[in-house]
Enzyme design. Structure first.
Site, mmCIF file in Angstrom:
data_model
loop_
_atom_site.group_PDB
_atom_site.id
_atom_site.type_symbol
_atom_site.label_atom_id
_atom_site.label_comp_id
_atom_site.label_asym_id
_atom_site.label_seq_id
_atom_site.Cartn_x
_atom_site.Cartn_y
_atom_site.Cartn_z
ATOM 1 N N GLU A 46 -19.473 -39.571 -32.542
ATOM 2 C CA GLU A 46 -20.900 -39.376 -32.143
ATOM 3 C C GLU A 46 -21.720 -38.290 -32.763
ATOM 4 O O GLU A 46 -22.959 -38.428 -32.775
ATOM 5 C CB GLU A 46 -21.017 -39.310 -30.542
ATOM 6 C CG GLU A 46 -20.091 -40.498 -29.956
ATOM 7 C CD GLU A 46 -20.272 -41.872 -29.967
ATOM 8 O OE1 GLU A 46 -21.119 -42.275 -30.889
ATOM 9 O OE2 GLU A 46 -19.915 -42.736 -29.096
ATOM 10 N N HIS A 67 -11.824 -35.557 -28.442
ATOM 11 C CA HIS A 67 -11.735 -37.153 -28.450
ATOM 12 C C HIS A 67 -10.112 -37.396 -27.750
ATOM 13 O O HIS A 67 -9.480 -36.107 -27.654
ATOM 14 C CB HIS A 67 -11.353 -37.166 -29.866
ATOM 15 C CG HIS A 67 -11.504 -38.813 -30.211
ATOM 16 N ND1 HIS A 67 -10.164 -39.683 -29.948
ATOM 17 C CD2 HIS A 67 -12.455 -39.820 -30.352
ATOM 18 C CE1 HIS A 67 -10.656 -40.964 -29.965
ATOM 19 N NE2 HIS A 67 -11.866 -41.091 -30.232
#
Ligand code: COA
Length: 394
Positions: free
Chosen positions: A336, A259
């Site tokens: 996700e 991320h």
């Protein structure tokens, strides 16, 4: 400006361009606050999507009534459904996000009027994305779109319109937890795109159309489909290490990992993993969540369990292998990763994953557009020219 004058930050990390009341991402602590509440708290208390939308859409005004939001979303779904016969070929696009972009572009933001709440445009685009996404999925299966039921919650109607039959309360709770978890997330790429467009004085529909384009990319909202492809390709937990190692050796990224902001595990991964655990517990042993639209396979308790266990094993191996290669940079599961498993478990087809993300995030985009209009300034960064220079004119 020349490179000597300035430091180039191509990913804009650390550059602050807005103050926001909408959400707070603390990447070091792994904390996400949405409209004043921790994401774990919202999801574990089963706060519905409409409630969080109302908190986001109030702006700096008085509290927005949740029932009014629910009714407005129902009306917006009805209005978008009525548009379907005249929408042309937009929903024929083979990619759900291309279809959404084409269909959403045909909406018209309501002009400000005393009879409409300030957040009327937000409800309009949010209702419409749910209609266009589910109608697109049904068209792919040569099925007619399903008319919305304004008496249902946004999550319940989304699943009903997708499948053509009502969803169980546990599936609706799981989708609501997902919608709430992903509704807003600081200045992510799509939200920034929406704010850039809004900053020029352009309209909400243009801002949402730009945001859809940004969300589509695999580095942003396009990752969950590939996460499921990865789980399929790995197949068994015992093969995870070898498979991931081979991908990394080939220079490919592991989808659902890493991320830009978090230096911990993405807190949303834990929230969605928890929602999956609850879904699994409440599914009866022999109960099948029938797959929608003629897809093969079922998502009964056994299958959800198997997927969840495989996902956990793949996450463990990926975390270890990425940790060994990037000791200086925590590359952990992001939102996700478990989005893929959760949406699959409630029967959302994988080609609709990113559009389902958009069905929630659009509420956040609209809130940011309103905030940008109230408090922002034209967003216009600078670049450094590194091309050829003509001779200086005398
Ligand atoms: N798999 C393998 N390597 C990864 C990785 C991943 N998922 N994410 C980052 N890396 C590596 C990069 O290759 C880079 O290595 P290098 O320094 O040897 O070149 C290093 O980690 C730093 O990555 P960087 O590109 O600076 O990170 P970023 O902040 O730009 O990337 C993401 C953030 C999300 C784009 C990135 O982690 C990624 O591509 N993840 C996979 C896609 C995904 O899950 N997207 C959904 C995001 S919510």
């Amino acid at each position: 400006m020349t490179s000597a004058d300035s430091k180039v930050v191509p990913g804009l990390e650390g550059i602050v361009v807005a103050e926001t009341r909408l959400s707070h991402v603390d990447g070091a602590a792994g904390r996400l606050v949405i409209a004043g509440a921790d994401v774990e708290d919202l999801a574990s208390r089963g706060v519905p999507f409409e409630d969080v939308a109302a908190r986001l859409w109030r702006g700096d005004g008085p509290a927005v009534d949740v029932d009014a939001v629910r009714e407005a979303l129902g009306r917006a779904r009805g209005a978008a459904y009525a548009m379907l016969p005249s929408i042309g070929s937009a929903l024929d696009a083979p990619d759900a996000m291309d279809a959404l972009r084409g269909a959403v572009a045909q909406l018209r933001e309501p002009s400000p009027s005393s009879s409409l709440p300030r957040w009327a445009g937000a409800a309009l685009v949010t209702g419409a994305v749910a209609i266009f996404a589910t109608a697109w999925a049904r068209r792919r299966q040569s099925a007619e779109p399903v008319a919305p039921d304004p008496s249902l919650s946004h999550a319940a109607d989304y699943l009903r319109m997708l499948r053509g039959r009502p969803a169980s309360s546990r599936e609706v709770s799981a989708l609501d937890a997902y919608f709430v978890t992903v509704v807003d997330h600081g200045l992510n790429a799509s939200t920034f795109a929406a704010r850039v467009v809004a900053s020029t004085g352009s309209d909400l529909v243009s801002a949402v159309t730009a945001a859809l384009g940004a969300l589509k990319g695999p580095l942003h909202g396009g990752a969950p489909g590939p996460v499921l492809d990865m789980l399929d390709a790995i197949g068994r937990a015992s093969q995870a290490r070898e498979w991931i190692d081979a991908e990394l050796n080939a220079g490919r990224r592991i989808m659902g990992m890493g991320h830009r902001v978090y230096r911990t595990r993405d807190p949303r991964a834990a929230v969605l993993e928890g929602a999956l655990g609850r879904l699994r517990e409440t599914l009866g042993r022999d109960e099948e969540v029938r797959p929608p639209l003629g897809e093969s396979g079922g998502t009964g308790a056994g299958r959800v369990s198997a997927r969840l266990e495989l996902a956990r094993a793949v996450e463990r191996e990926a975390t270890a292998l990425l940790g060994a290669r990037h000791a200086d940079r925590a590359l952990r599961a992001n939102v996700e990763f478990y989005t893929a498993v959760l949406l699959e478990a409630i029967g959302v087809p994988r080609e609709l994953f990113t559009a389902t993300f958009a069905a929630s995030r659009v509420a956040g985009w609209a809130a940011h557009v309103d905030e940008q209009r109230r408090t922002g300034r034209l967003i216009r960064p600078a670049s450094v020219y590194v091309g050829a220079m003509p001779e200086l004119r005398s």
